[in-house]
Design an enzyme around this catalytic site. Structure first.
Site, PDB file in Angstrom:
ATOM      1  CE1 TYR A 511      -3.966   2.105   0.155  1.00 48.87           C
ATOM      2  CE2 TYR A 511      -2.721   3.323   1.800  1.00 48.87           C
ATOM      3  CZ  TYR A 511      -3.793   3.228   0.936  1.00 48.87           C
ATOM      4  OH  TYR A 511      -4.693   4.264   0.841  1.00 48.87           O
ATOM      5  CB  SER A 592      -6.999   2.564  -2.884  1.00 53.69           C
ATOM      6  OG  SER A 592      -7.387   3.903  -2.714  1.00 53.69           O
ATOM      7  CG  ASP A 676     -14.012   3.621  -6.753  1.00 52.22           C
ATOM      8  OD1 ASP A 676     -14.198   4.479  -5.868  1.00 52.22           O
ATOM      9  OD2 ASP A 676     -12.945   3.001  -6.881  1.00 52.22           O
ATOM     10  CG  HIS A 712     -12.373   2.857  -3.145  1.00 54.78           C
ATOM     11  ND1 HIS A 712     -11.661   3.091  -4.296  1.00 54.78           N
ATOM     12  CD2 HIS A 712     -11.466   2.906  -2.130  1.00 54.78           C
ATOM     13  CE1 HIS A 712     -10.378   3.290  -3.994  1.00 54.78           C
ATOM     14  NE2 HIS A 712     -10.234   3.181  -2.698  1.00 54.78           N
TER      15      HIS A 712
END
Length: 971
Positions: A511, A592, A676, A712
């Site tokens: 991430y 993301s 999203d 999302h």
């Protein structure tokens, strides 16, 4: 390795390219014109819909070629079929509430106790209590889900948000706690039954905060949008317009939203957002946190609710009026506030300040000072005068109890390794800790101050998975060096039977942004994949997260964002260098901000290092992210592309604008969703079109997967998550050419890949394909009936755990023989179990191809060690393998004479002969310090380990053979 899914390049669906150009300001270059040929994909038009439909069909054509896609999905579903629950919480109606999912329900159901007594979950089977709210009744397809929820202080009312198709927008409803939403006798009641009539709409990025009089609550909303239609219309989430002009409102129970009271708005700062908390015990103060972006910095304004009415005229004591640091309310004793902050403490600390002091004389006192070796992640005030503290040390959570002065008293759950979340209230005498790890699906522990010392901590509930053996997996943490020399930790998870010799594939997840730590987590889908394909999960804790506080976060932001990409690529290189895997066997994944990470690394990584990439809902157009929905808030991490100085470091790292056309990409899958409204799907649309245009002849597919009626990620039903995981993990497997492998533990014990459910179906259909026993934990039923094989009588339903207790000591097992109408098991006696296991082992040996093994024996070893090594050689011979016996001198030993070498070889030959094994050497060679007995084989006519003892004549023949070999070795 089997052939990968066939792929023919240069046949992507056509995508129109326009002449659209955007103009940006650069501090170093002045005006910069950037061609954006796919700008039209930013619009929701018929042309965009046709493009999406064509790309979906093209991607599905490839994924459907995977012959193991269906079996992977079935195994993920079977391994997801176990009860999941939250920690309980005592509300002001004196009832306990908790969530519970039987396994495959679309969404977890909220249950509650019948009175103030918490059920003893160790003695109750199932959810316990009664249904209060079943979100599966909100929609027939599982696309409606709960978001923010809050109970009133009186305990009479419950406010809850409902989001549709994954949108960040939600509508708030109010329901009396006397009016549960539950199915009765199979009925499907309407959501409107029992609730109050008001609907609070256009709520986004907001909590629900009741005032203590229970007359109403604070919330944040955005301006009305006609495009959203009614509250029941599934339209919100498909627009891309910027989320600006948020407003703080107060809703009074029993009134329409049009009558709600505006508390605060600031038209001069349209990007700012608001959140209010009310002091927990006295309810006197409203604390408003003001944020302008996602940075860990906020203003903190305080209003005395007893000093005036709620509205725009509230008097705010602006305790913190500069965006200098983060301040989070923890507790208060009257006017004395306890705040968690990173002010002059990048690893955070707890401070106190007294509102009674004049603003110019206020002093922030350290209560729990910064720990230079651990991130102070969370604090919970409990039992009136205690603080429960979570420190994250090297990405592992530690829980301590302090008094209100900050003095540390004790540690809780010191033997647990993983991530921990706390829950409780200050006036409650106990708190709960929910604990999870890579190999631990979940524990709920309780610390009760009313118990005696030494008896306060206990495990109140344990998650029991049915399709996976958690003990079969291993998790470890390693540290590696990034490009600039920074040491980065990484978790590595694998099935214990997976070899660390470079042959395994790797699923790498990362991430690295927004001060969000990637803590140990549980994933049935990932563990299923690891087990099925012998893969390894790698989770590097790269810069940009909060693993080591605010400095670690800032090191992966703005002009330093490339550090995240370097850290991630360095992790892949470490895995190859240290023989966890090999080049071309690493699949990188992220969502993301992690989707940005994957795309950037696909662009930048050395060709051939990566084997596949899956970027989910990624931020891929770094020149335009700030123009859509909530993207403006991310400028604190990425920089502002409309600022000339920031443009100069953003443009060179934007994935959309830096796709190299001179190297081959690995198989790539972009995943997005039509609803999203956080990272809008146009990011993935444009990047996919760019890849397919610049690399039309790429030897591997460059595809996009687009989910419908999803956002999302939050609020997805269980079935949607299972299907998505099967597509994503299946894509990686088929692209890397992975094949399902037979399972075996590191100790050589037999394992069974077929699940108990599949075995039960085979028995039910009277098609017994394989004799074997499933492991007890693989039986997907907690309550079963036991059949007596002699009388065929069935017992009353009873817990499976009671039946299997003590069976292992008796070397007995249980077998699932039927599932309809009730799950039925029988006990397998030890002799039958042994014969089955032996038959399976023998079959495996027969089918296993002959290999060449090497057993090394060191000169000068003890007699026992020599015997152990030679027995190992015998075992390999027994399996039909060819063995090379290598006798070598240790580094600290002098060279041996030929006589000494011959004696040692003769001793070995004598050992093999005296144990009744006939063996032969293809060749005997020797060097100064090494003797090789090469190509030892066991003839098919040789006596096996279970045959009769050799005769006197046979023994003499074997000894003669041994003397011959020893003589050859000494010549």
């Amino acid at each position: 390795m089997p052939a990968r899914t066939q792929w023919a390049p240069s046949r992507y669906p056509p995508t129109r390219r326009s002449d659209h150009v955007d103009v940006y300001k650069s501090a170093s270059q002045g005006e910069v014109r950037v061609h954006d040929p796919y700008q039209w994909l930013e619009q929701n038009t018929d042309e965009t819909d046709q493009w999406v439909t064509a790309q979906e069909a093209f991607t599905r054509e490839y994924i459907d070629q995977n012959p193991e896609r269906k079996s992977l999905e079935d195994e993920i579903r079977n391994n997801e079929k176990y009860a999941k629950f939250s920690a309980p919480s005592l509300k002001h109606d004196n009832r306990w509430y908790w969530s519970y999912n039987t396994g495959l329900q679309g969404h977890a159901v909220i249950y509650r106790s019948k009175d103030e007594k918490l059920p003893d979950f160790s003695k109750e089977d199932g959810p316990g209590g009664e249904v209060f709210f079943d979100p599966n009744l909100l929609s027939s397809d599982g696309t409606a889900a709960l978001s923010a929820t809050a109970f009133s202080r009186s305990g009479d009312l419950w406010a809850y948000g409902v989001s549709r198709s994954g949108s960040d927008f939600f509508t708030v409803y109010i329901r009396p706690t006397t009016a549960p939403l539950a199915s009765v006798d199979g009925s499907r009641p309407s959501h409107d039954e029992g609730r109050l009539t008001e609907e609070i709409r256009f709520v986004k990025f907001s909590g629900v905060t009741w005032t203590h009089d229970s007359k109403g609550f604070f919330y944040q909303r955005f301006p009305s949008r006609e495009s959203h239609g009614s509250a029941n219309d599934d339209v919100a989430g498909t627009e891309t317009e910027s989320d600006t002009n948020a407003m703080l409102y107060y809703h009074r129970v029993g009134t329409n939203q049009a009558e709600d009271v505006l508390v605060y708005k600031d038209e001069s700062h349209p990007e700012w957002m608001w959140n209010i908390e009310v002091t927990e015990e006295d309810g006197r103060y409203a604390l408003m946190s003001v944020r302008r972006d996602t940075a860990r910095k906020n203003l903190l304004w305080i209003a005395d609710l007893e000093a005036g009415t709620i509205g725009q005229n509230m008097q705010w004591d602006k305790l913190i009026d500069d965006f200098e640091a983060s301040y989070q309310y923890i507790a208060n004793d009257g006017t004395k506030l306890y705040l968690l902050t990173n002010k002059d403490a990048p690893l955070y600390k707890l401070v106190s300040v007294d509102l009674a002091d004049p603003p110019e004389k206020r002093v922030f006192h350290d209560v729990i000072p910064e720990d230079k070796d651990a991130h102070l992640e969370d604090i919970l005030a409990v039992n009136k005068e205690y603080l429960v503290v979570v420190h994250k040390r090297n990405v592992i959570d530690e829980v301590y109890i302090h008094d209100m002065s900050g003095k540390r008293l004790t540690r809780v759950a010191s033997d647990f390794v993983g991530s921990i979340q706390l829950s409780g209230r200050r006036h409650h005498p106990s708190f709960f800790a929910t604990m999870v790890g890579f190999t631990n699906p979940g524990l709920v522990g309780r610390y009760d101050f009313s118990e005696k010392e030494g008896q306060r901590w206990s495990i109140s509930r344990k998650t029991l998975v049915t399709g996976l053996q958690t003990d079969d997996f291993n998790a470890e943490q390693v540290w590696y060096e990034s490009k600039d020399g920074t040491k980065v930790p990484m978790f590595i998870v694998r099935h214990k039977s997976t070899k660390l010799d470079g042959s395994a594939s790797v699923l790498q997840y990362g991430y690295g942004g927004f001060s969000i730590a990637v803590a140990p987590f549980w994933s049935s889908a990932i563990l299923t994949y690891l087990q099925k394909y012998g893969a390894i999960l790698a989770v590097p804790n790269i810069r940009g997260g909060s693993e080591f506080g605010e400095e670690w976060h800032l090191a992966g932001t703005r002009e330093r964002k490339a550090n995240c990409f370097d850290d991630y690529i360095a992790a892949s290189e470490y895995l190859v260098k240290n023989k966890y895997t090999a080049r071309g066997k690493i699949a990188i994944t992220g969502a993301s901000n992690g989707g940005l990470l994957v795309a950037a690394c696909l662009n930048r990584a050395p060709e051939g290092l990566l084997g596949a990439g899956v970027a989910s809902v990624g931020v891929l157009d770094l020149l335009k992210f700030a123009d859509f929905t909530i993207g403006r808030a991310w400028t604190s991490d990425y920089g502002d592309p409309h600022d000339p100085k920031d443009f100069d470091f953003i443009y060179p790292i934007s994935p959309l604008h830096t796709v190299p056309s001179n190297k081959a990409f690995p198989p790539t899958l972009l995943m997005t969703a039509d609803h999203d409204d956080r990272v809008v799907p146009l990011h993935s649309f444009k990047y996919a079109a760019t890849l397919q245009h610049l690399l039309p002849h790429n030897p591997d597919p460059l595809l996009i997967w687009i989910d419908k009626k999803a956002g999302h990620g939050a609020g997805k039903s269980t079935e949607k998550r299972i299907a998505e995981a099967a597509d994503k993990l299946g894509f990686i497997a088929q692209s890397l050419g992975l094949v399902e492998r037979p399972l075996g533990s590191s100790s050589g014990a037999v394992s069974f890949h077929n699940t108990a459910l599949a075995y039960a179906k085979a028995r039910a259909n009277s098609k017994q394909k394989e004799k074997g026993h499933p492991r007890n934990n693989d039986i997907p039923f907690r309550v079963v009936r036991l059949v007596d094989p002699e009388t065929a009588r069935l017992s009353e339903p009873q817990p499976l755990a009671n039946i299997i207790a003590g069976l292992e000591q008796k070397r007995e097992w249980v077998e699932l023989v039927a599932t309809d109408p009730d799950p039925i098991v029988k006990i397998i006696k030890s002799n039958i179990l042994y014969n089955r296991l032996k038959a399976i082992q023998d079959k495996k040996r027969q089918n296993k191809p002959r290999e060449e093994k090497e057993v090394q024996v060191t000169w000068g070893v003890s007699e026992n060690d020599l015997e152990h090594k030679l027995k190992k050689a015998q075992e390999e011979l027994e399996r039909g393998n060819r063995v090379n016996l290598v006798f070598a001198t240790r580094k600290d030993q002098p060279s041996l004479s030929p006589e000494e070498m011959a004696a040692r070889v003769q001793e070995s030959a004598r050992f093999l002969a005296e144990t009744g094994e006939e063996w032969k050497a293809r060749d005997v060679t020797k060097h100064t310090t090494v003797v090789y007995l090469q190509g030892l084989t066991r003839p098919t006519s040789a006596p096996s380990a279970t045959s009769a003892e050799p005769t006197k004549k046979e023994r003499q023949r074997l000894k003669d053979k041994a003397r011959f070999v020893a003589q050859k070795a000494s010549e």
